[in-house]
Design an enzyme around this catalytic site. Structure first.
Site, PDB file in Angstrom:
ATOM      1  N   LYS A 215      19.913-165.757  22.007  1.00 25.60           N
ATOM      2  CA  LYS A 215      19.109-164.536  21.853  1.00 25.60           C
ATOM      3  C   LYS A 215      20.002-163.486  21.214  1.00 25.60           C
ATOM      4  O   LYS A 215      20.982-163.048  21.829  1.00 25.60           O
ATOM      5  CB  LYS A 215      18.652-164.005  23.214  1.00 25.60           C
ATOM      6  CG  LYS A 215      17.444-164.708  23.800  1.00 25.60           C
ATOM      7  CD  LYS A 215      17.054-164.057  25.106  1.00 25.60           C
ATOM      8  CE  LYS A 215      15.942-164.842  25.783  1.00 25.60           C
ATOM      9  NZ  LYS A 215      15.826-164.462  27.207  1.00 25.60           N
TER      10      LYS A 215
ATOM     11  N   ASP B 178      12.266-172.398  33.210  1.00 28.86           N
ATOM     12  CA  ASP B 178      13.202-171.271  33.135  1.00 28.86           C
ATOM     13  C   ASP B 178      13.106-170.474  34.438  1.00 28.86           C
ATOM     14  O   ASP B 178      12.045-169.945  34.773  1.00 28.86           O
ATOM     15  CB  ASP B 178      12.847-170.374  31.940  1.00 28.86           C
ATOM     16  CG  ASP B 178      13.820-169.217  31.742  1.00 28.86           C
ATOM     17  OD1 ASP B 178      14.807-169.123  32.492  1.00 28.86           O
ATOM     18  OD2 ASP B 178      13.582-168.417  30.806  1.00 28.86           O
TER      19      ASP B 178
ATOM     20  N   ASP C  95      20.953-169.018  29.462  1.00 28.21           N
ATOM     21  CA  ASP C  95      20.377-167.900  28.710  1.00 28.21           C
ATOM     22  C   ASP C  95      21.194-166.654  29.081  1.00 28.21           C
ATOM     23  O   ASP C  95      22.166-166.301  28.380  1.00 28.21           O
ATOM     24  CB  ASP C  95      18.882-167.761  29.085  1.00 28.21           C
ATOM     25  CG  ASP C  95      18.204-166.521  28.519  1.00 28.21           C
ATOM     26  OD1 ASP C  95      18.871-165.720  27.863  1.00 28.21           O
ATOM     27  OD2 ASP C  95      16.982-166.334  28.756  1.00 28.21           O
TER      28      ASP C  95
ATOM     29  N   LYS D  62       7.821-170.815  33.465  1.00 28.31           N
ATOM     30  CA  LYS D  62       8.662-169.924  34.248  1.00 28.31           C
ATOM     31  C   LYS D  62       8.564-170.383  35.691  1.00 28.31           C
ATOM     32  O   LYS D  62       7.444-170.679  36.181  1.00 28.31           O
ATOM     33  CB  LYS D  62       8.150-168.483  34.109  1.00 28.31           C
ATOM     34  CG  LYS D  62       8.378-167.903  32.724  1.00 28.31           C
ATOM     35  CD  LYS D  62       9.866-167.799  32.448  1.00 28.31           C
ATOM     36  CE  LYS D  62      10.155-166.796  31.358  1.00 28.31           C
ATOM     37  NZ  LYS D  62      11.604-166.583  31.213  1.00 28.31           N
TER      38      LYS D  62
ATOM     39  N   GLU E   2      16.495-173.986  32.536  1.00 30.62           N
ATOM     40  CA  GLU E   2      17.165-172.815  31.969  1.00 30.62           C
ATOM     41  C   GLU E   2      17.570-171.831  33.049  1.00 30.62           C
ATOM     42  O   GLU E   2      16.741-171.466  33.900  1.00 30.62           O
ATOM     43  CB  GLU E   2      16.202-172.161  30.958  1.00 30.62           C
ATOM     44  CG  GLU E   2      16.723-170.926  30.261  1.00 30.62           C
ATOM     45  CD  GLU E   2      15.694-170.353  29.271  1.00 30.62           C
ATOM     46  OE1 GLU E   2      14.676-171.034  28.967  1.00 30.62           O
ATOM     47  OE2 GLU E   2      15.895-169.209  28.825  1.00 30.62           O
TER      48      GLU E   2
ATOM     49  N   GLY F 246      13.335-165.797  23.161  1.00 28.39           N
ATOM     50  CA  GLY F 246      12.444-164.715  22.762  1.00 28.39           C
ATOM     51  C   GLY F 246      12.428-163.618  23.805  1.00 28.39           C
ATOM     52  O   GLY F 246      12.696-163.866  24.989  1.00 28.39           O
TER      53      GLY F 246
ATOM     54  N   SER G 136       6.438-169.861  26.053  1.00 31.33           N
ATOM     55  CA  SER G 136       6.892-169.592  27.414  1.00 31.33           C
ATOM     56  C   SER G 136       5.674-169.195  28.246  1.00 31.33           C
ATOM     57  O   SER G 136       4.943-168.274  27.884  1.00 31.33           O
ATOM     58  CB  SER G 136       7.911-168.456  27.372  1.00 31.33           C
ATOM     59  OG  SER G 136       8.351-168.135  28.667  1.00 31.33           O
TER      60      SER G 136
ATOM     61  N   LYS H 290       7.315-174.185  28.022  1.00 31.08           N
ATOM     62  CA  LYS H 290       8.343-173.754  28.990  1.00 31.08           C
ATOM     63  C   LYS H 290       7.635-173.044  30.137  1.00 31.08           C
ATOM     64  O   LYS H 290       6.921-172.064  29.925  1.00 31.08           O
ATOM     65  CB  LYS H 290       9.325-172.819  28.293  1.00 31.08           C
ATOM     66  CG  LYS H 290      10.200-171.974  29.206  1.00 31.08           C
ATOM     67  CD  LYS H 290      11.326-171.312  28.435  1.00 31.08           C
ATOM     68  CE  LYS H 290      11.475-169.850  28.775  1.00 31.08           C
ATOM     69  NZ  LYS H 290      12.557-169.208  28.005  1.00 31.08           N
TER      70      LYS H 290
HETATM   71  C1  NPQ Z   1      13.609-165.546  28.899  1.00 31.89           C
HETATM   72  N1  NPQ Z   1      11.676-164.581  27.668  1.00 31.89           N
HETATM   73  O1  NPQ Z   1      13.752-166.497  28.182  1.00 31.89           O
HETATM   74  C2  NPQ Z   1      12.776-164.346  28.488  1.00 31.89           C
HETATM   75  C3  NPQ Z   1      12.747-163.308  29.496  1.00 31.89           C
HETATM   76  C4  NPQ Z   1      11.782-162.180  29.432  1.00 31.89           C
HETATM   77  C5  NPQ Z   1       9.865-165.464  26.422  1.00 31.89           C
HETATM   78  O2  NPQ Z   1      10.497-166.279  28.509  1.00 31.89           O
HETATM   79  C6  NPQ Z   1       9.149-157.990  28.697  1.00 31.89           C
HETATM   80  C7  NPQ Z   1      10.167-157.995  27.761  1.00 31.89           C
HETATM   81  C8  NPQ Z   1       9.043-159.034  29.573  1.00 31.89           C
HETATM   82  C9  NPQ Z   1      11.069-159.022  27.698  1.00 31.89           C
HETATM   83  C10 NPQ Z   1       9.860-161.150  30.412  1.00 31.89           C
HETATM   84  C11 NPQ Z   1      10.707-165.488  27.639  1.00 31.89           C
HETATM   85  C12 NPQ Z   1       9.954-160.090  29.512  1.00 31.89           C
HETATM   86  C13 NPQ Z   1      10.977-160.078  28.591  1.00 31.89           C
HETATM   87  C14 NPQ Z   1      10.769-162.172  30.345  1.00 31.89           C
HETATM   88  C15 NPQ Z   1      11.893-161.148  28.548  1.00 31.89           C
HETATM   89  O3  NPQ Z   1      14.226-165.527  29.945  1.00 31.89           O
HETATM   90 MG    MG Z   2      15.365-167.381  29.761  1.00 28.48          MG
END
Ligand code: NPQ
Ligand code: MG
Length: 365
Positions: free
Chosen positions: A260, A186, A236, A160, A211, A288, A132, A158
Site C-alpha cells: 500500500k 484479512d 499489511d 474481513k 492477512e 486498497g 474486499s 477477501k
Molecule cells: C485493508 N482495506 O486491507 C484495508 C483497510 C481499510 C480494502 O480491506 C475507510 C478508509 C475504511 C480506509 C476500512 C481494505 C477502511 C479503510 C478498512 C481501510 O486492511
Molecule cells: Mg489489510
C-alpha cells in the site's frame, strides 16, 4: 518547472454500503486531496488516512496539518524523488508524505507526457481485480454479497474477519461457491499468538493467505504463527517500508506482502517494497484504502508491475461509490484497465468535487 502552491481539499464520499472491519464500521470516506500547481502543470495527490486513527496512527486532520506546517515548507524542488528525500527528515506520517509525493509525481509526469504506469515500470495494460468484503450481519447476507461480486467478475474474494467471525463465514463461502474461488481473509491485527490453534482451523479451506492476523509490531509472533499454520501469512499494517519488508521476510514473518503506497510513504517506496519482495521470490499484491479514482489510478499502475502476481484490492469504482470524482474504473472481464494518459491519466470532475467538498485551503509554497 516551479511549484507555486498546493490546494488542500477535504471531500466527503458516501459509501454505497457501510464497510465493517475488525477495527470499526465506516459509513463515508473522508478524503484529503491535494492539487499541486506548478508553472507547467497540475498534479493530484490523495491521502489515504482515515478520519480516525484506527487502521494506523494517521488521521485526516493530522495529515492536513503536517502537510501544511512541515512537509510543504520543506520542499526545495518539485521533483517528486527529491521532494520525497526532503520530507524524509520528518518522522512518521507516511500517508501525508505519500499524498505530497503523488501530487508532485502527477504534475511532473503530466508535464512530460508520461503515464504513472510507464514511469513505475508497468508490464501490463490491465490488472486482475479482487474485492474486499466487509464483516456482514449474518451468513446469508455475506453469501448474497459474495454472489454479487462473483457475478460481476471479481477474480478473488477477501473476507474481513475478527474473533467470532472467521471459520464460519469461510466455511459457508467455500460450501456455497466451491473450492475454485480464490479466497483469502484479512484480520486487521485482531488476533494474538494465543489464537494459533483457532486460526489453524482455517487451514482446511485452502485459502490463498491470512492477512495481518496479529499486531503491527508483532513480527516475531507472526514468524511463530507462520510455522504453526499451513496457510501462508501476508502482512499489511506491519510493512511500513522496504526495510521493514526485508526484515519481515528474513524473519519468516510472512510469505506474501500487501503493498500500500500510503502505508510506506509513497509510490517510490512502494516500488522498492516490490523490488525487495521480488528479490526474495515473494509474491506481492496491491492493497486498497477505499481510494477515489485518483488514488485508484495510481494503484492500478503500480499493480501492473511484474511482481504483482496476485489479484489486489483494485476494485471498480462502484464497489464503494455511486459517483466517483473521476471517470469511473470499471470491471472488464474481471480486470481494471491501467490508464495510459499522462500522469494519472484521469482527472476529477470539477462539479462532483465541488459538491463533495467540506473544506478547502490554498497553501502557497
Ligand atoms: C485493508 N482495506 O486491507 C484495508 C483497510 C481499510 C480494502 O480491506 C475507510 C478508509 C475504511 C480506509 C476500512 C481494505 C477502511 C479503510 C478498512 C481501510 O486492511
Ligand atoms: Mg489489510
Amino acid at each position: 518547472m516551479k511549484l507555486e502552491g498546493v490546494e488542500l481539499r477535504r471531500i466527503k464520499m458516501p459509501l454505497r454500503t457501510p464497510f465493517r472491519t475488525s477495527f470499526g464500521t465506516e459509513h463515508e470516506r473522508d478524503v484529503l486531496l491535494l492539487r499541486a500547481v506548478t508553472t507547467e502543470s497540475e498534479g493530484w495527490g490523495e491521502c489515504v488516512a482515515m478520519s480516525s486513527p484506527l487502521y494506523s496512527a494517521e488521521y485526516v486532520s493530522g495529515a492536513a496539518s503536517v502537510i501544511k506546517r512541515f512537509l510543504l515548507p520543506a520542499l526545495t524542488s518539485c521533483d517528486a524523488a527529491q521532494a520525497s528525500q526532503a520530507m524524509s527528515r520528518f518522522k512518521g506520517h507516511p500517508m501525508a508524505k505519500a499524498a505530497v509525493e503523488m501530487a508532485l509525481l502527477d504534475a511532473q509526469l503530466r508535464a512530460s507526457g508520461m503515464s504513472f504506469g510507464t514511469y513505475l515500470g508497468a508490464v501490463r495494460s490491465r490488472v486482475p481485480a479482487g474485492v474486499s468484503v466487509g464483516i456482514a450481519p449474518d451468513i446469508p447476507s455475506l453469501l448474497s454479497t459474495v454472489e454479487g461480486f462473483l457475478a460481476a467478475g471479481y477474480q478473488r474474494i477477501k473476507l474481513k474477519i475478527e474473533p467470532g467471525w472467521d471459520v464460519a463465514p469461510v466455511r459457508a463461502v467455500r460450501a456455497q461457491f466451491g473450492d475454485d474461488v480464490l479466497l483469502q481473509v484479512d484480520a486487521n491485527a485482531a488476533y494474538t499468538l494465543a489464537d494459533a490453534r483457532h486460526l489453524a482451523q482455517l487451514d482446511s479451506f485452502d485459502l490463498l493467505m491470512i492477512e495481518q492476523p496479529l499486531a503491527e509490531d508483532d513480527l516475531r509472533d507472526h514468524a511463530s504463527l507462520a510455522r504453526l499454520l499451513r496457510t501462508p501469512l501476508c502482512l499489511d499494517e506491519s510493512i511500513v517500508s522496504a526495510k521493514a519488508a526485508a526484515f519481515a521476510l528474513s524473519l519468516g514473518a510472512c510469505q506474501v506482502v500487501n503493498v500500500k503506497p500510503g502505508r510506506v510513504g509513497g509510490y517510490l517506496e512502494a516500488r522498492r517494497v516490490h523490488d525487495v519482495c521480488a528479490a526474495h521470490g515473494v509474491p506481492v499484491w496491491c492493497g486498497g484504502m477505499l481510494e477515489t479514482g485518483l488514488g485508484r489510478a495510481a494503484n492500478v499502475a503500480l499493480a501492473a508491475l511484474p511482481g504483482f502476481v496476485l489479484p489486489g484490492d483494485t476494485s471498480a469504482s462502484d464497489r464503494y461509490y455511486v459517483e466517483d470524482v473521476t471517470e469511473p474504473f470499471v470491471l472488464e472481464d474481471g480486470h481494471v484497465r491501467v490508464p495510459g494518459g499522462a500522469g494519472l491519466g484521469v482527472a476529477p470532475d470539477g462539479e462532483v468535487l465541488a459538491s463533495r467538498t467540506t473544506w478547502v485551503e490554498w497553501v502557497p509554497v
